[in-house]
Design a protein around this motif. Structure first.
Motif, mmCIF file in Angstrom:
data_model
loop_
_atom_site.group_PDB
_atom_site.id
_atom_site.type_symbol
_atom_site.label_atom_id
_atom_site.label_comp_id
_atom_site.label_asym_id
_atom_site.label_seq_id
_atom_site.Cartn_x
_atom_site.Cartn_y
_atom_site.Cartn_z
ATOM 1 N N ALA A 24 54.910 33.607 47.897
ATOM 2 C CA ALA A 24 55.027 35.052 47.667
ATOM 3 C C ALA A 24 53.754 35.553 46.993
ATOM 4 C CB ALA A 24 56.246 35.350 46.802
ATOM 5 N N ASP A 25 52.623 35.436 47.698
ATOM 6 C CA ASP A 25 51.367 35.944 47.149
ATOM 7 C C ASP A 25 50.710 36.897 48.146
ATOM 8 O OD1 ASP A 25 49.999 34.386 49.054
ATOM 9 O OD2 ASP A 25 49.464 32.835 47.622
ATOM 10 N N GLU A 26 49.650 37.550 47.723
ATOM 11 C CA GLU A 26 49.034 38.597 48.552
ATOM 12 C C GLU A 26 48.424 38.046 49.851
ATOM 13 O OE1 GLU A 26 48.599 42.136 49.951
ATOM 14 O OE2 GLU A 26 49.666 41.737 48.090
ATOM 15 N N LYS A 27 47.759 36.881 49.791
ATOM 16 C CA LYS A 27 47.162 36.300 51.008
ATOM 17 C C LYS A 27 48.240 36.026 52.051
ATOM 18 C CE LYS A 27 42.714 35.772 50.665
ATOM 19 N NZ LYS A 27 41.839 36.579 51.491
ATOM 20 N N ALA A 28 49.360 35.466 51.604
ATOM 21 C CA ALA A 28 50.447 35.152 52.531
ATOM 22 C C ALA A 28 51.054 36.435 53.108
ATOM 23 C CB ALA A 28 51.515 34.316 51.837
ATOM 24 N N LYS A 29 51.149 37.478 52.291
ATOM 25 C CA LYS A 29 51.674 38.753 52.791
ATOM 26 C C LYS A 29 50.740 39.342 53.849
ATOM 27 C CE LYS A 29 54.300 39.862 48.702
ATOM 28 N NZ LYS A 29 54.344 40.572 47.438
ATOM 29 N N GLN A 30 49.426 39.238 53.627
ATOM 30 C CA GLN A 30 48.457 39.706 54.621
ATOM 31 C C GLN A 30 48.612 38.924 55.919
ATOM 32 O OE1 GLN A 30 44.510 39.306 53.037
ATOM 33 N NE2 GLN A 30 44.859 40.782 51.382
ATOM 34 N N LEU A 31 48.758 37.616 55.788
ATOM 35 C CA LEU A 31 48.915 36.765 56.965
ATOM 36 C C LEU A 31 50.187 37.119 57.723
ATOM 37 C CD1 LEU A 31 48.129 34.419 58.782
ATOM 38 C CD2 LEU A 31 49.195 32.872 57.108
ATOM 39 N N ARG A 32 51.284 37.278 56.998
ATOM 40 C CA ARG A 32 52.552 37.621 57.666
ATOM 41 C C ARG A 32 52.426 38.957 58.404
ATOM 42 N NH1 ARG A 32 58.723 37.197 55.534
ATOM 43 N NH2 ARG A 32 59.637 37.946 57.449
ATOM 44 N N ARG A 33 51.806 39.950 57.777
ATOM 45 C CA ARG A 33 51.618 41.253 58.435
ATOM 46 C C ARG A 33 50.781 41.105 59.711
ATOM 47 N NH1 ARG A 33 51.369 43.321 53.032
ATOM 48 N NH2 ARG A 33 49.113 43.071 52.979
ATOM 49 N N LEU A 34 49.709 40.312 59.628
ATOM 50 C CA LEU A 34 48.855 40.088 60.795
ATOM 51 C C LEU A 34 49.643 39.438 61.925
ATOM 52 C CD1 LEU A 34 46.066 39.935 62.230
ATOM 53 C CD2 LEU A 34 45.816 37.689 61.157
ATOM 54 N N ILE A 35 50.374 38.378 61.620
ATOM 55 C CA ILE A 35 51.151 37.660 62.639
ATOM 56 C C ILE A 35 52.185 38.584 63.267
ATOM 57 C CG2 ILE A 35 52.861 35.835 63.011
ATOM 58 C CD1 ILE A 35 51.292 34.180 60.895
ATOM 59 N N GLU A 36 52.913 39.331 62.444
ATOM 60 C CA GLU A 36 53.957 40.198 62.973
ATOM 61 C C GLU A 36 53.379 41.363 63.769
ATOM 62 O OE1 GLU A 36 56.663 40.952 59.709
ATOM 63 O OE2 GLU A 36 57.428 38.899 59.836
ATOM 64 N N GLU A 37 52.175 41.801 63.402
ATOM 65 C CA GLU A 37 51.495 42.834 64.178
ATOM 66 C C GLU A 37 51.095 42.294 65.554
ATOM 67 O OE1 GLU A 37 47.191 44.700 63.611
ATOM 68 O OE2 GLU A 37 48.594 45.385 62.058
ATOM 69 N N ILE A 38 50.589 41.071 65.597
ATOM 70 C CA ILE A 38 50.189 40.442 66.872
ATOM 71 C C ILE A 38 51.407 40.227 67.765
ATOM 72 C CG2 ILE A 38 49.306 38.328 67.930
ATOM 73 C CD1 ILE A 38 47.417 38.108 65.452
ATOM 74 N N LEU A 39 52.486 39.708 67.182
ATOM 75 C CA LEU A 39 53.667 39.379 67.975
ATOM 76 C C LEU A 39 54.475 40.611 68.374
ATOM 77 C CD1 LEU A 39 54.906 36.145 66.202
ATOM 78 C CD2 LEU A 39 53.590 36.341 68.318
ATOM 79 N N GLY A 40 54.441 41.637 67.547
ATOM 80 C CA GLY A 40 55.154 42.870 67.865
ATOM 81 C C GLY A 40 56.614 42.626 68.173
ATOM 82 N N PRO A 41 57.153 43.292 69.208
ATOM 83 C CA PRO A 41 58.574 43.163 69.527
ATOM 84 C C PRO A 41 58.972 41.755 69.977
ATOM 85 C CG PRO A 41 57.523 44.869 70.895
ATOM 86 C CD PRO A 41 56.468 44.271 70.022
#
Length: 126
Positions: free
Chosen positions: A97-114
């Motif tokens: 639960a840190d900022e780098k991991a949150k950035q990574l999760r946002r990036l992955i979920e943005e790439i994968l989308g629906p």
């Protein structure tokens, strides 16, 4: 899959494993991402033995993104050798639960989308 998902392990011992992982294709990212963990996570193909709770230091590169994400995670999933359904041997690493991991999760979920919501496509985990 070998060309799109590549991991290499550092030296072992009682220190955390150091693993470099480069995911170069969207289908490989979909198969490896674990959205079920509270902070997200990633499946890492590896023949190396791990235990639930082991610390893992991950250096992850995703697709064409030039940033390498350093993640200090924990093993929260293990797929053993010869698992049912010909599943790839490896570990699921839960992001912290840190900022780098949150950035990574946002990036992955943005790439994968629906596609992240798809339940009919196989993954390395659930």
């Amino acid at each position: 899959m070998a060309t799109s998902l590549a991991a290499s392990n550092g030296s072992g011992g009682s220190r955390p494993s150091v693993i470099q992982l480069a995911i170069k294709e969207k289908p490989a990212l979909y198969a490896a991402y674990i959205p079920y963990f509270p902070e997200g996570g990633i499946f890492i193909p590896t023949p190396r033995e791990h235990r639930i709770g082991d610390d893992v230091y991950l250096l992850l590169t995703v697709m064409d993104n030039p940033q390498r994400f350093p993640i200090a995670g924990k093993v929260a999933w293990i797929t053993p050798a010869n698992a049912a359904g010909n599943r790839t041997q490896g570990i699921g690493v839960q992001f912290p639960a840190d900022e780098k991991a949150k950035q990574l999760r946002r990036l992955i979920e943005e790439i994968l989308g629906p596609a992240i919501e798809a339940t009919n496509r196989p993954t390395h985990t659930l």
